[in-house]
Design a protein around this motif. Structure first.
Motif, PDB file in Angstrom:
ATOM      1  N   LYS A   1       0.849  -1.192   0.000  1.00  0.00           N
ATOM      2  CA  LYS A   1       0.000   0.000   0.000  1.00  0.00           C
ATOM      3  C   LYS A   1       0.880   1.236   0.000  1.00  0.00           C
ATOM      4  O   LYS A   1       1.899   1.277   0.672  1.00  0.00           O
ATOM      5  N   PHE A   2       0.463   2.230  -0.734  1.00  0.00           N
ATOM      6  CA  PHE A   2       1.156   3.508  -0.794  1.00  0.00           C
ATOM      7  C   PHE A   2       0.276   4.529  -0.076  1.00  0.00           C
ATOM      8  O   PHE A   2      -0.771   4.917  -0.580  1.00  0.00           O
ATOM      9  N   VAL A   3       0.689   4.943   1.116  1.00  0.00           N
ATOM     10  CA  VAL A   3      -0.123   5.786   1.986  1.00  0.00           C
ATOM     11  C   VAL A   3       0.480   7.188   2.032  1.00  0.00           C
ATOM     12  O   VAL A   3       1.626   7.360   2.451  1.00  0.00           O
ATOM     13  N   PRO A   4      -0.294   8.204   1.613  1.00  0.00           N
ATOM     14  CA  PRO A   4       0.213   9.576   1.671  1.00  0.00           C
ATOM     15  C   PRO A   4       0.456  10.013   3.116  1.00  0.00           C
ATOM     16  O   PRO A   4      -0.310   9.674   4.014  1.00  0.00           O
ATOM     17  N   THR A   5       1.548  10.741   3.336  1.00  0.00           N
ATOM     18  CA  THR A   5       1.862  11.316   4.645  1.00  0.00           C
ATOM     19  C   THR A   5       2.202  12.792   4.454  1.00  0.00           C
ATOM     20  O   THR A   5       2.286  13.269   3.318  1.00  0.00           O
ATOM     21  N   ASN A   6       2.411  13.496   5.549  1.00  0.00           N
ATOM     22  CA  ASN A   6       2.792  14.912   5.466  1.00  0.00           C
ATOM     23  C   ASN A   6       4.151  15.099   4.794  1.00  0.00           C
ATOM     24  O   ASN A   6       4.432  16.144   4.228  1.00  0.00           O
ATOM     25  N   ASN A   7       5.002  14.060   4.887  1.00  0.00           N
ATOM     26  CA  ASN A   7       6.366  14.160   4.361  1.00  0.00           C
ATOM     27  C   ASN A   7       6.566  13.430   3.034  1.00  0.00           C
ATOM     28  O   ASN A   7       7.688  13.309   2.573  1.00  0.00           O
ATOM     29  N   GLY A   8       5.515  12.883   2.466  1.00  0.00           N
ATOM     30  CA  GLY A   8       5.652  12.131   1.217  1.00  0.00           C
ATOM     31  C   GLY A   8       4.716  10.936   1.194  1.00  0.00           C
ATOM     32  O   GLY A   8       3.518  11.079   1.392  1.00  0.00           O
ATOM     33  N   THR A   9       5.273   9.767   1.015  1.00  0.00           N
ATOM     34  CA  THR A   9       4.480   8.540   0.925  1.00  0.00           C
ATOM     35  C   THR A   9       5.120   7.454   1.779  1.00  0.00           C
ATOM     36  O   THR A   9       6.331   7.273   1.756  1.00  0.00           O
ATOM     37  N   ARG A  10       4.278   6.735   2.539  1.00  0.00           N
ATOM     38  CA  ARG A  10       4.747   5.593   3.327  1.00  0.00           C
ATOM     39  C   ARG A  10       4.354   4.316   2.588  1.00  0.00           C
ATOM     40  O   ARG A  10       3.235   4.175   2.120  1.00  0.00           O
ATOM     41  N   LEU A  11       5.292   3.397   2.463  1.00  0.00           N
ATOM     42  CA  LEU A  11       5.050   2.106   1.830  1.00  0.00           C
ATOM     43  C   LEU A  11       4.783   1.079   2.921  1.00  0.00           C
ATOM     44  O   LEU A  11       5.607   0.874   3.810  1.00  0.00           O
ATOM     45  N   GLU A  12       3.601   0.455   2.892  1.00  0.00           N
ATOM     46  CA  GLU A  12       3.249  -0.587   3.849  1.00  0.00           C
ATOM     47  C   GLU A  12       3.244  -1.930   3.118  1.00  0.00           C
ATOM     48  O   GLU A  12       2.583  -2.079   2.091  1.00  0.00           O
ATOM     49  N   LEU A  13       3.980  -2.890   3.650  1.00  0.00           N
ATOM     50  CA  LEU A  13       4.064  -4.222   3.056  1.00  0.00           C
ATOM     51  C   LEU A  13       3.467  -5.239   4.016  1.00  0.00           C
ATOM     52  O   LEU A  13       3.725  -5.185   5.219  1.00  0.00           O
ATOM     53  N   SER A  14       2.677  -6.156   3.493  1.00  0.00           N
ATOM     54  CA  SER A  14       2.158  -7.245   4.313  1.00  0.00           C
ATOM     55  C   SER A  14       2.025  -8.486   3.443  1.00  0.00           C
ATOM     56  O   SER A  14       1.930  -8.403   2.219  1.00  0.00           O
ATOM     57  N   TYR A  15       2.040  -9.636   4.106  1.00  0.00           N
ATOM     58  CA  TYR A  15       1.848 -10.884   3.386  1.00  0.00           C
ATOM     59  C   TYR A  15       1.292 -11.942   4.317  1.00  0.00           C
ATOM     60  O   TYR A  15       1.405 -11.836   5.536  1.00  0.00           O
ATOM     61  N   LYS A  16       0.636 -12.941   3.739  1.00  0.00           N
ATOM     62  CA  LYS A  16       0.099 -14.077   4.475  1.00  0.00           C
ATOM     63  C   LYS A  16       0.625 -15.348   3.827  1.00  0.00           C
ATOM     64  O   LYS A  16       0.599 -15.483   2.604  1.00  0.00           O
ATOM     65  N   VAL A  17       1.086 -16.252   4.658  1.00  0.00           N
ATOM     66  CA  VAL A  17       1.492 -17.573   4.187  1.00  0.00           C
ATOM     67  C   VAL A  17       0.346 -18.513   4.510  1.00  0.00           C
ATOM     68  O   VAL A  17      -0.051 -18.647   5.672  1.00  0.00           O
ATOM     69  N   LEU A  18      -0.227 -19.132   3.494  1.00  0.00           N
ATOM     70  CA  LEU A  18      -1.348 -20.043   3.683  1.00  0.00           C
ATOM     71  C   LEU A  18      -0.845 -21.476   3.574  1.00  0.00           C
ATOM     72  O   LEU A  18      -0.510 -21.942   2.481  1.00  0.00           O
ATOM     73  N   PRO A  19      -0.768 -22.174   4.713  1.00  0.00           N
ATOM     74  CA  PRO A  19      -0.245 -23.540   4.723  1.00  0.00           C
ATOM     75  C   PRO A  19      -1.123 -24.482   3.901  1.00  0.00           C
ATOM     76  O   PRO A  19      -2.332 -24.283   3.783  1.00  0.00           O
ATOM     77  N   GLY A  20      -0.493 -25.512   3.377  1.00  0.00           N
ATOM     78  CA  GLY A  20      -1.197 -26.440   2.506  1.00  0.00           C
ATOM     79  C   GLY A  20      -1.775 -27.658   3.193  1.00  0.00           C
ATOM     80  O   GLY A  20      -2.573 -28.374   2.601  1.00  0.00           O
ATOM     81  N   ASN A  21      -1.415 -27.901   4.465  1.00  0.00           N
ATOM     82  CA  ASN A  21      -1.946 -29.077   5.153  1.00  0.00           C
ATOM     83  C   ASN A  21      -1.914 -28.855   6.660  1.00  0.00           C
ATOM     84  O   ASN A  21      -1.390 -27.857   7.151  1.00  0.00           O
ATOM     85  N   PHE A  22      -2.483 -29.800   7.404  1.00  0.00           N
ATOM     86  CA  PHE A  22      -2.613 -29.666   8.863  1.00  0.00           C
ATOM     87  C   PHE A  22      -1.260 -29.493   9.548  1.00  0.00           C
ATOM     88  O   PHE A  22      -1.099 -28.629  10.404  1.00  0.00           O
ATOM     89  N   ILE A  23      -0.299 -30.297   9.195  1.00  0.00           N
ATOM     90  CA  ILE A  23       1.016 -30.228   9.836  1.00  0.00           C
ATOM     91  C   ILE A  23       1.661 -28.870   9.574  1.00  0.00           C
ATOM     92  O   ILE A  23       2.195 -28.234  10.478  1.00  0.00           O
ATOM     93  N   SER A  24       1.594 -28.401   8.344  1.00  0.00           N
ATOM     94  CA  SER A  24       2.166 -27.090   8.011  1.00  0.00           C
ATOM     95  C   SER A  24       1.483 -25.975   8.781  1.00  0.00           C
ATOM     96  O   SER A  24       2.131 -25.033   9.230  1.00  0.00           O
ATOM     97  N   ARG A  25       0.159 -26.056   8.945  1.00  0.00           N
ATOM     98  CA  ARG A  25      -0.564 -25.030   9.711  1.00  0.00           C
ATOM     99  C   ARG A  25      -0.046 -24.956  11.135  1.00  0.00           C
ATOM    100  O   ARG A  25       0.128 -23.873  11.681  1.00  0.00           O
ATOM    101  N   GLN A  26       0.202 -26.097  11.762  1.00  0.00           N
ATOM    102  CA  GLN A  26       0.694 -26.115  13.138  1.00  0.00           C
ATOM    103  C   GLN A  26       2.098 -25.508  13.232  1.00  0.00           C
ATOM    104  O   GLN A  26       2.399 -24.766  14.169  1.00  0.00           O
ATOM    105  N   VAL A  27       2.945 -25.824  12.282  1.00  0.00           N
ATOM    106  CA  VAL A  27       4.305 -25.280  12.276  1.00  0.00           C
ATOM    107  C   VAL A  27       4.266 -23.770  12.094  1.00  0.00           C
ATOM    108  O   VAL A  27       4.931 -23.024  12.816  1.00  0.00           O
TER     109      VAL A  27
END
Length: 72
Positions: free
Chosen positions: A36-62
């Protein structure tokens, strides 16, 4: 591995990564990310986020067990 752009506007860039073929991605169904590119008083703030979606039960627990460590 496949990368797909799900949204691309002036304010938001979203994407998915899936179809991992190496051993690192074996337990991962997909990764969804957002920039996301969020305007600020001094310019623009870059916000980064991500989600890792596990593929199975064991991976979800880890992943759940590691999230507190990752978020510190």
């Amino acid at each position: 591995m496949i990368e797909r752009i799900t949204e691309n506007t002036d304010d938001v860039f979203q994407y998915q990564i899936f179809g991992f073929t190496n051993s690192t991605g074996r337990g991962v169904d997909q990764i969804a990310g957002e920039q996301k590119f969020v305007p600020t008083n001094n310019g623009t703030r870059l916000e980064l986020s991500y989600k890792v979606l596990p593929g199975n039960f064991i991976s979800r627990q880890v992943v759940r067990g590691r999230m507190e460590e990752i978020e510190r």
